[in-house]
Design an enzyme around this catalytic site. Structure first.
Site, PDB file in Angstrom:
ATOM      1  N   ASP A   1     -10.690   8.362 -12.287  1.00  0.00           N
ATOM      2  CA  ASP A   1     -11.700   7.597 -11.548  1.00  0.00           C
ATOM      3  C   ASP A   1     -11.274   7.513 -10.089  1.00  0.00           C
ATOM      4  OD1 ASP A   1     -13.672   5.856 -10.749  1.00  0.00           O
ATOM      5  OD2 ASP A   1     -12.663   4.083 -11.570  1.00  0.00           O
TER       6      ASP A   1
ATOM      7  N   ILE B   1     -16.258   4.509 -13.215  1.00  0.00           N
ATOM      8  CA  ILE B   1     -17.110   5.530 -13.837  1.00  0.00           C
ATOM      9  C   ILE B   1     -16.397   6.884 -13.755  1.00  0.00           C
ATOM     10  CG2 ILE B   1     -19.331   6.734 -13.668  1.00  0.00           C
ATOM     11  CD1 ILE B   1     -20.405   4.101 -12.319  1.00  0.00           C
TER      12      ILE B   1
ATOM     13  N   ASP C   1       0.860  -1.180   0.000  1.00  0.00           N
ATOM     14  CA  ASP C   1       0.000   0.000   0.000  1.00  0.00           C
ATOM     15  C   ASP C   1       0.899   1.235   0.000  1.00  0.00           C
ATOM     16  OD1 ASP C   1      -1.923   1.938   0.330  1.00  0.00           O
ATOM     17  OD2 ASP C   1      -2.338   1.450   2.434  1.00  0.00           O
TER      18      ASP C   1
ATOM     19  N   SER D   1     -13.479 -16.001  11.312  1.00  0.00           N
ATOM     20  CA  SER D   1     -13.077 -16.855  10.198  1.00  0.00           C
ATOM     21  C   SER D   1     -14.251 -17.233   9.300  1.00  0.00           C
ATOM     22  CB  SER D   1     -12.401 -18.123  10.721  1.00  0.00           C
ATOM     23  OG  SER D   1     -13.224 -18.756  11.687  1.00  0.00           O
TER      24      SER D   1
ATOM     25  N   ASN E   1     -12.818   7.067  -7.239  1.00  0.00           N
ATOM     26  CA  ASN E   1     -13.394   6.087  -6.314  1.00  0.00           C
ATOM     27  C   ASN E   1     -13.352   4.656  -6.860  1.00  0.00           C
ATOM     28  OD1 ASN E   1     -15.264   6.358  -8.275  1.00  0.00           O
ATOM     29  ND2 ASN E   1     -16.931   7.052  -6.948  1.00  0.00           N
TER      30      ASN E   1
HETATM   31 CA   LIG Z   1     -15.637   7.021 -10.320  1.00  0.00          CA
END
Ligand SMILES: [Ca+2]
Ligand SMILES: *[C@@H]1O[C@H](CO)[C@@H](O)[C@H](O)[C@H]1NC(C)=O
Ligand SMILES: *[C@@H]1O[C@H](CO)[C@@H](O)[C@H](O)[C@H]1NC(C)=O
Ligand SMILES: *[C@@H]1O[C@H](CO)[C@@H](O)[C@H](O)[C@H]1NC(C)=O
Ligand SMILES: *[C@@H]1O[C@H](CO)[C@@H](O)[C@H](O)[C@H]1NC(C)=O
Ligand SMILES: *[C@@H]1O[C@H](CO)[C@@H](O)[C@H](O)[C@H]1NC(C)=O
Ligand SMILES: [Ca+2]
Length: 573
Positions: free
Chosen positions: A219, A225, A176, A255, A221
């Protein structure tokens, strides 16, 4: 406490990792691991009608390249003694006691594991004589292997144990770069667990964020889209999503929610092959969990059919079908062994920012670890109702700080784990498919004898114990039900509801449809719902929520077909 479950399950995975817990006795997970390996070797040798040496070499050759040196090193260390014992006809029980992976602690009963025949030893004395004779026969063969060695001390295996320990230590994405808690790597708590990041260098781009400029060019998020409609100048996010009340889904669970699944192909002599281990490394990196195929966060398609089969259905998939703007907005905040106390740490790995992100539907789903690992006769180590109240309130108070407005929290009750024994008890466990002797009842007894059961209360041949465990589970469920009533309006940013755990309802419905309960239960651990069960439970949970709390999932987006035509698979997973 979370480590108890992990050590047991990984023991079954032939890789004993975590330091033995203070509770384990009689050899604990080393004994279980040895028994499973020897049973596999003996059955495979018989099934394939080949020599023990050929079987051992074959097993090592099946493993992923990363593990082959370890397997070879382990064979050099205790191969000669193992081969001698097996060729001389010692069963897994005698072999593992002779090698002293299994032993009998003072004041403890002698544990018996997998044998080729149903009843073998008339007395402990007779057994002890057999073990002693077997041990004498290998006195010159131990070589680098010393009696009393732990699996994780064996050269080669040690490196694997260390690797696994490191791998499962973190509960946040390991890869990350922009630190937004979303990842482009699948395993290691990455995109298999929470929607795939669409930019791992921009920390404002991640699933669930509210686009600031309507995603004119990027994009942000990750729902696939973006862009501007030429003739109006409006953005697609504004046109297709802004009024659709988009939202994501997260599960805070154990779990069952993470979807623990040990491939039976790894343990079953009639099924094992090189193919079974194709993705073993990734499977271990996922903590042997399958969040990408689970009840709450299942998505995409099954990429590893050699290790798991069955339909995928999930709350996330249905929420996405309902509103395609929700694409990739899911988080699986679940871990093996999780219970209400440890959830207060795990919940902090949830990625959601009020004011910046879209609302979230959160399932609080701890099906039983609060009563597992406890002693039903004394209730020692079981969560008390007062503790359950305290732990759950702490988690809710935390959620009140991080959830965006208009979120929803649904508390699920504990399951009634008596379905496990009722459905599995007399059936044959996959570690003895070829011999057909080792039932789940014996498997449960064996784990309890070693005191390494992930749930001694329910995985128990004593009915009173199972009933007492359920009694406490019902008390804890009542606490959750009361919290949802009493504190329904306490939190301004989410509404709070309670539902009974859907697993028992799923089994009842499955049986009413003509199915058998065991068809929904994991074969290797005998403790979780399997792929079919996970998918079946998703439908039941979805319907329950739609019937009782219809606002939870938001309206159907009338633009779904258009989104599909314009953006296809929206970037996939
Ligand atoms: Ca988007
Ligand atoms: C097993 O193999 C041995 C030697 O190759 C052979 O003699 C025997 O017939 C085989 N047994 C079976 C059941 O196939
Ligand atoms: C929108 O306009 C751009 C630039 O004028 C053009 O490249 C693109 O093909 C147009 N898109 C559509 C869907 O008409
Ligand atoms: C959430 O709603 C409350 C009450 O309506 C409001 O006071 C608060 O500012 C809102 N928070 C955000 C981050 O929008
Ligand atoms: C079953 O468990 C109960 C409660 O611990 C105990 O009193 C009883 O003796 C056990 N029964 C058997 C057959 O072991
Ligand atoms: C929960 O327990 C902690 C410590 O055990 C205590 O400090 C806290 O006040 C309790 N919280 C509630 C809500 O009872
Ligand atoms: Ca990012």
């Amino acid at each position: 406490m979370a480590y108890i479950l992990r050590s047991t399950l990984l023991a079954l995975c032939l890789l004993v990792t975590v330091p033995a817990t203070h509770q384990a006795v009689n050899g604990g997970s080393d004994c279980a691991t040895c028994s499973v390996i020897v049973a596999l070797v003996e059955q495979l040798t018989e099934f394939k009608n080949q020599t023990v040496i050929d079987t051992l070499e074959q097993l090592c050759s099946y493993l992923p390249v990363q593990f082959k040196p370890a397997c070879d090193a382990a064979l050099q260390t205790f191969g000669p003694a193992l081969i001698q014992l097996i060729v001389a006809g010692a069963d897994p029980d005698v072999t593992c006691h002779a090698l002293r992976f299994c032993y009998t602690d003072p004041g403890q009963p002698t544990c018996h594991s997998i044998t080729p025949m149903t009843s073998v030893y008339q007395s402990d004395q007779e057994f002890e004589v057999k073990v002693q004779t077997a041990r004498n026969s290998i006195s010159g063969l131990t070589g680098r292997f010393t009696l009393g060695m732990k699996f994780c001390d064996i050269p080669g295996i040690k490196e694997i144990c260390d690797w696994i320990k490191k791998t499962i230590a973190s509960q946040e994405p390991a890869v990350d770069l922009d630190n937004d808690r979303f990842s482009t790597y699948q395993a290691l708590r990455g995109a298999a667990w929470r929607g795939k990041d669409c930019s791992d260098v921009i920390s404002d781009m991640y699933p669930g964020v509210i686009p600031t400029d309507g995603d004119k060019t990027l994009d942000s998020n990750c729902n696939g889209i973006f862009g501007v409609i030429n003739n109006t100048g409006r953005t697609y996010e504004d046109e297709l999503c802004a009024n659709s009340q988009p939202r994501g889904v997260a599960v805070l669970g154990d779990s069952v929610s993470a979807h623990f699944h040990l491939p039976p192909q790894w343990f079953d002599a009639t099924q094992i092959s090189e193919k079974s281990f194709l993705h073993a490394v990734e499977i271990l990196e996922n903590e042997i969990d399958w969040p990408m195929m689970s009840t709450c966060t299942g998505h995409g398609s099954n990429l590893w059919p050699e290790a798991i089969t069955g339909p995928i259905d999930s709350i996330y998939n249905r929420l996405r079908d309902r509103n395609r703007c929700n694409h990739r907005d899911f988080q699986n905040i679940a871990a093996n062994g999780e219970r209400s106390s440890s959830m207060n740490d795990l919940v902090k790995t949830l990625a959601r920012k009020p004011g910046k992100d879209r609302p979230l539907v959160v399932f609080y789903a701890l099906v039983g670890n609060d009563v597992c690992n406890g002693h039903p006769d004394t209730f020692d180590h079981m969560t008390t109702p007062a503790e359950m109240f305290n732990n759950t309130m702490q988690t809710l108070d935390y959620l009140s700080k991080v959830l965006p407005n208009n979120s929803h929290v649904i508390l699920l009750g504990l399951a009634d784990g008596r379905v496990l024994y009722d459905n599995m008890g007399p059936r044959v466990h996959p570690v003895s498919t070829y011999w057909g002797t080792f039932t789940y009842a014996k498997f449960y007894d064996f784990l309890n004898c070693l005191q390494i059961s992930p749930c001694m209360g329910w995985m128990n041949t004593n009915r009173t114990m199972r009933d007492l465990t359920t009694q406490r589970a019902e008390q804890l469920t009542a606490v959750l039900r009361n919290i949802a009533t009493t504190y329904k309006t306490r939190y301004p940013n989410f509404d709070l509801n309670f539902l009974d755990n859907p697993i028992n309802e799923a089994i009842t419905k499955w049986e009413a449809m003509g199915g058998a309960g065991w068809e929904l239960i994991e074969p290797v651990d005998g403790f979780h719902d399997n792929q079919l069960g996970q998918a079946f439970v998703a439908g039941i949970l979805w319907d329950d929520v739609m019937n009782k709390f219809p606002d939870t999932f938001g309206p159907v987006n009338p633009n779904n077909d258009l989104i599909d035509r314009l953006f296809g698979d929206q970037g996939g997973y």
